[in-house]
Write a protein that holds these residues in place. Structure first.
Motif, PDB file in Angstrom:
ATOM      1  N   PHE A  32       0.855  -1.290   0.058  1.00 46.89           N
ATOM      2  CA  PHE A  32       0.171  -0.002   0.034  1.00 46.89           C
ATOM      3  C   PHE A  32       0.826   1.238   0.116  1.00 46.89           C
ATOM      4  CE2 PHE A  32      -1.715   3.474   2.667  1.00 46.89           C
ATOM      5  CZ  PHE A  32      -3.076   3.600   1.928  1.00 46.89           C
ATOM      6  N   SER A  33       0.318   2.338  -0.769  1.00 51.23           N
ATOM      7  CA  SER A  33       1.171   3.619  -0.596  1.00 51.23           C
ATOM      8  C   SER A  33      -0.185   4.702  -0.813  1.00 51.23           C
ATOM      9  CB  SER A  33       2.243   3.778  -1.553  1.00 51.23           C
ATOM     10  OG  SER A  33       1.764   3.829  -2.819  1.00 51.23           O
ATOM     11  N   ILE A  34       0.402   5.755  -0.273  1.00 52.87           N
ATOM     12  CA  ILE A  34      -0.644   6.893  -0.526  1.00 52.87           C
ATOM     13  C   ILE A  34       0.290   8.147  -0.538  1.00 52.87           C
ATOM     14  CG2 ILE A  34      -0.858   7.062   2.087  1.00 52.87           C
ATOM     15  CD1 ILE A  34      -3.774   7.786   1.597  1.00 52.87           C
ATOM     16  N   GLN A  35      -0.601   9.091  -1.248  1.00 56.36           N
ATOM     17  CA  GLN A  35       0.142  10.606  -1.497  1.00 56.36           C
ATOM     18  C   GLN A  35      -1.163  11.454  -1.558  1.00 56.36           C
ATOM     19  OE1 GLN A  35       2.324  11.153  -5.040  1.00 56.36           O
ATOM     20  NE2 GLN A  35       3.521  12.876  -4.166  1.00 56.36           N
ATOM     21  N   ILE A  36      -1.151  12.352  -0.597  1.00 60.50           N
ATOM     22  CA  ILE A  36      -1.866  13.531  -0.969  1.00 60.50           C
ATOM     23  C   ILE A  36      -1.071  14.628  -1.360  1.00 60.50           C
ATOM     24  CG2 ILE A  36      -3.438  15.116   0.117  1.00 60.50           C
ATOM     25  CD1 ILE A  36      -4.647  12.512   0.083  1.00 60.50           C
ATOM     26  N   GLY A  37      -1.194  14.997  -2.792  1.00 55.65           N
ATOM     27  CA  GLY A  37      -0.327  15.790  -3.481  1.00 55.65           C
ATOM     28  C   GLY A  37      -0.481  17.015  -3.195  1.00 55.65           C
ATOM     29  N   ALA A  38      -2.147  17.532  -3.435  1.00 57.15           N
ATOM     30  CA  ALA A  38      -2.501  18.948  -3.495  1.00 57.15           C
ATOM     31  C   ALA A  38      -2.189  19.566  -1.868  1.00 57.15           C
ATOM     32  CB  ALA A  38      -4.013  18.956  -3.687  1.00 57.15           C
ATOM     33  N   GLU A  39      -1.423  20.384  -1.925  1.00 55.08           N
ATOM     34  CA  GLU A  39      -0.992  21.166  -0.611  1.00 55.08           C
ATOM     35  C   GLU A  39      -2.238  21.594   0.148  1.00 55.08           C
ATOM     36  OE1 GLU A  39       2.397  24.161   1.026  1.00 55.08           O
ATOM     37  OE2 GLU A  39       2.043  24.134  -1.237  1.00 55.08           O
ATOM     38  N   SER A  40      -3.329  22.002  -0.437  1.00 54.84           N
ATOM     39  CA  SER A  40      -4.409  22.709   0.183  1.00 54.84           C
ATOM     40  C   SER A  40      -5.232  21.576   0.712  1.00 54.84           C
ATOM     41  CB  SER A  40      -5.241  23.286  -0.978  1.00 54.84           C
ATOM     42  OG  SER A  40      -5.835  22.387  -1.706  1.00 54.84           O
ATOM     43  N   ALA A  41      -4.994  20.196   0.425  1.00 51.57           N
ATOM     44  CA  ALA A  41      -5.876  19.009   0.886  1.00 51.57           C
ATOM     45  C   ALA A  41      -4.804  18.185   2.104  1.00 51.57           C
ATOM     46  CB  ALA A  41      -6.168  18.204   0.032  1.00 51.57           C
ATOM     47  N   ARG A  42      -3.734  18.766   2.427  1.00 47.98           N
ATOM     48  CA  ARG A  42      -2.995  18.059   3.284  1.00 47.98           C
ATOM     49  C   ARG A  42      -3.241  18.320   4.669  1.00 47.98           C
ATOM     50  NH1 ARG A  42       2.517  19.287   0.480  1.00 47.98           N
ATOM     51  NH2 ARG A  42       2.032  18.542  -1.422  1.00 47.98           N
ATOM     52  N   GLY A  43      -3.317  17.467   5.461  1.00 41.71           N
ATOM     53  CA  GLY A  43      -3.750  17.754   7.010  1.00 41.71           C
ATOM     54  C   GLY A  43      -4.933  17.972   7.436  1.00 41.71           C
ATOM     55  N   ARG A  44      -5.918  17.624   6.452  1.00 45.90           N
ATOM     56  CA  ARG A  44      -7.652  17.729   6.600  1.00 45.90           C
ATOM     57  C   ARG A  44      -8.212  16.481   6.724  1.00 45.90           C
ATOM     58  NH1 ARG A  44      -9.241  21.603   1.977  1.00 45.90           N
ATOM     59  NH2 ARG A  44     -11.194  21.472   3.212  1.00 45.90           N
ATOM     60  N   GLY A  45      -7.527  15.444   6.947  1.00 41.58           N
ATOM     61  CA  GLY A  45      -8.008  14.109   6.983  1.00 41.58           C
ATOM     62  C   GLY A  45      -8.623  13.427   5.884  1.00 41.58           C
ATOM     63  N   PHE A  46      -8.312  13.995   4.608  1.00 42.25           N
ATOM     64  CA  PHE A  46      -8.354  13.339   3.535  1.00 42.25           C
ATOM     65  C   PHE A  46      -7.756  12.139   3.166  1.00 42.25           C
ATOM     66  CE2 PHE A  46      -9.681  17.738   1.902  1.00 42.25           C
ATOM     67  CZ  PHE A  46     -11.024  17.453   2.172  1.00 42.25           C
ATOM     68  N   GLY A  47      -6.500  12.067   3.681  1.00 42.82           N
ATOM     69  CA  GLY A  47      -5.330  11.048   3.572  1.00 42.82           C
ATOM     70  C   GLY A  47      -6.073   9.671   4.366  1.00 42.82           C
ATOM     71  N   GLU A  48      -6.414  10.104   5.580  1.00 40.99           N
ATOM     72  CA  GLU A  48      -7.118   8.805   6.416  1.00 40.99           C
ATOM     73  C   GLU A  48      -8.251   8.338   5.671  1.00 40.99           C
ATOM     74  OE1 GLU A  48      -8.903   7.781  10.742  1.00 40.99           O
ATOM     75  OE2 GLU A  48      -8.221   9.846  10.485  1.00 40.99           O
ATOM     76  N   ALA A  49      -9.341   9.160   5.270  1.00 37.44           N
ATOM     77  CA  ALA A  49     -10.654   8.926   4.613  1.00 37.44           C
ATOM     78  C   ALA A  49     -10.082   7.778   3.425  1.00 37.44           C
ATOM     79  CB  ALA A  49     -11.328  10.037   4.361  1.00 37.44           C
ATOM     80  N   ALA A  50      -9.151   8.489   2.500  1.00 35.83           N
ATOM     81  CA  ALA A  50      -8.657   7.809   1.461  1.00 35.83           C
ATOM     82  C   ALA A  50      -8.169   6.243   1.502  1.00 35.83           C
ATOM     83  CB  ALA A  50      -7.802   8.540   0.417  1.00 35.83           C
ATOM     84  N   ALA A  51      -7.177   6.193   2.629  1.00 35.94           N
ATOM     85  CA  ALA A  51      -6.490   5.313   3.318  1.00 35.94           C
ATOM     86  C   ALA A  51      -7.565   3.984   3.503  1.00 35.94           C
ATOM     87  CB  ALA A  51      -5.734   5.319   4.096  1.00 35.94           C
ATOM     88  N   ARG A  52      -8.438   4.552   4.371  1.00 31.22           N
ATOM     89  CA  ARG A  52      -9.602   3.367   4.875  1.00 31.22           C
ATOM     90  C   ARG A  52     -10.587   3.039   3.754  1.00 31.22           C
ATOM     91  NH1 ARG A  52     -10.033   3.086  10.301  1.00 31.22           N
ATOM     92  NH2 ARG A  52      -9.157   4.648  11.504  1.00 31.22           N
ATOM     93  N   SER A  53     -10.763   3.844   2.827  1.00 31.10           N
ATOM     94  CA  SER A  53     -11.405   3.449   1.429  1.00 31.10           C
ATOM     95  C   SER A  53     -10.929   2.417   0.803  1.00 31.10           C
ATOM     96  CB  SER A  53     -11.927   4.567   0.869  1.00 31.10           C
ATOM     97  OG  SER A  53     -12.841   5.396   1.607  1.00 31.10           O
ATOM     98  N   THR A  54      -9.340   2.730   0.603  1.00 32.70           N
ATOM     99  CA  THR A  54      -8.612   1.788  -0.124  1.00 32.70           C
ATOM    100  C   THR A  54      -8.472   0.485   0.493  1.00 32.70           C
ATOM    101  OG1 THR A  54      -7.496   3.782  -1.148  1.00 32.70           O
ATOM    102  CG2 THR A  54      -6.454   1.559  -1.401  1.00 32.70           C
ATOM    103  N   LEU A  55      -8.317   0.498   1.809  1.00 31.75           N
ATOM    104  CA  LEU A  55      -8.194  -0.695   2.368  1.00 31.75           C
ATOM    105  C   LEU A  55      -9.467  -1.548   2.605  1.00 31.75           C
ATOM    106  CD1 LEU A  55      -6.106   0.636   5.565  1.00 31.75           C
ATOM    107  CD2 LEU A  55      -5.077  -0.703   3.718  1.00 31.75           C
ATOM    108  N   ALA A  56     -10.402  -0.810   2.670  1.00 34.16           N
ATOM    109  CA  ALA A  56     -11.897  -1.554   2.592  1.00 34.16           C
ATOM    110  C   ALA A  56     -12.022  -2.257   0.998  1.00 34.16           C
ATOM    111  CB  ALA A  56     -13.037  -0.607   2.733  1.00 34.16           C
ATOM    112  N   HIS A  57     -11.601  -1.527  -0.049  1.00 35.30           N
ATOM    113  CA  HIS A  57     -11.469  -2.305  -1.360  1.00 35.30           C
ATOM    114  C   HIS A  57     -10.527  -3.215  -1.372  1.00 35.30           C
ATOM    115  CE1 HIS A  57     -11.579  -2.326  -5.624  1.00 35.30           C
ATOM    116  NE2 HIS A  57     -10.220  -2.278  -5.874  1.00 35.30           N
ATOM    117  N   ALA A  58      -9.197  -3.269  -0.529  1.00 36.25           N
ATOM    118  CA  ALA A  58      -8.383  -4.288  -0.722  1.00 36.25           C
ATOM    119  C   ALA A  58      -8.861  -5.606   0.019  1.00 36.25           C
ATOM    120  CB  ALA A  58      -7.310  -4.012   0.041  1.00 36.25           C
TER     121      ALA A  58
END
Length: 183
Positions: free
Chosen positions: A89-115
């Motif tokens: 698994f890997s993740i990258q929140i590339g958009a600076e404006s989106a970092r530190g806002r919980g999007f990474g956790e939400a995306a990771a949880r959704s990707t892991l649920a898919h897995a």
């Protein structure tokens, strides 16, 4: 809720220019296991063509905002081993404006649920720079456990850095109530 603000979709060729711009951001790349390299459009096109030819063992997802459909990050499940039901698994929140806002956790949880739920994988592993406390904290929150340390395994910014190996089993994962879909 943050998870309701994003959706995942498969990476598309049109995403490459945005991803390439993230690769050119030295401060972002300094947090990742890979090294900084200049990457041209032709290389990106070949990389994407390679992905299309290896989709059976790799999942590359775009993380997008529902409100604007803007690409803000990516998550990957790579090297899927269907016999042992494992992947990296890997993740990258590339958009600076989106970092530190919980999007990474939400995306990771959704990707892991898919897995675990959709692909029936059993073990997801990752590698993270030992000094990336923010990422390690997120992975631990998701249930990942440290399994080992690769000493001085990555050369970045003129020095060798340690890499922490972590993994999560399907039996340890708490599935989100409803994974974001491609709304």
């Amino acid at each position: 809720m943050i998870k309701d603000d994003i959706f995942l979709r498969e990476l598309e060729r049109g995403d490459l220019s945005t991803i390439n711009a993230w690769r050119a951001d030295r401060s972002l790349v300094s947090l990742l296991g890979g090294n900084f390299r200049y990457v041209g459009r032709e290389i990106d096109d070949k990389w994407f063509d390679g992905y299309l030819g290896s989709r059976v063992n790799n999942v590359r997802l775009a993380v997008c905002l529902k409100s604007s459909r803007e690409l803000i990050g990516v998550t990957y499940l790579l090297g899927i081993d269907w016999l042992n039901r494992s992947a990296e698994f890997s993740i990258q929140i590339g958009a600076e404006s989106a970092r530190g806002r919980g999007f990474g956790e939400a995306a990771a949880r959704s990707t892991l649920a898919h897995a675990f739920v959709d692909l029936n994988l059993h073990r997801i592993a990752l590698n993270v720079l030992e000094g990336n406390a923010r990422a390690i904290s997120l992975y631990e929150k998701l249930g990942f456990r440290a399994e080992g340390l690769h000493r001085q395994a990555v050369f970045k910014d003129g020095r060798y850095l340690n890499v922490v190996c972590m993994a999560l089993l399907s039996t340890e994962f708490s599935e989100p109530s409803s994974p974001p879909d491609g709304a």
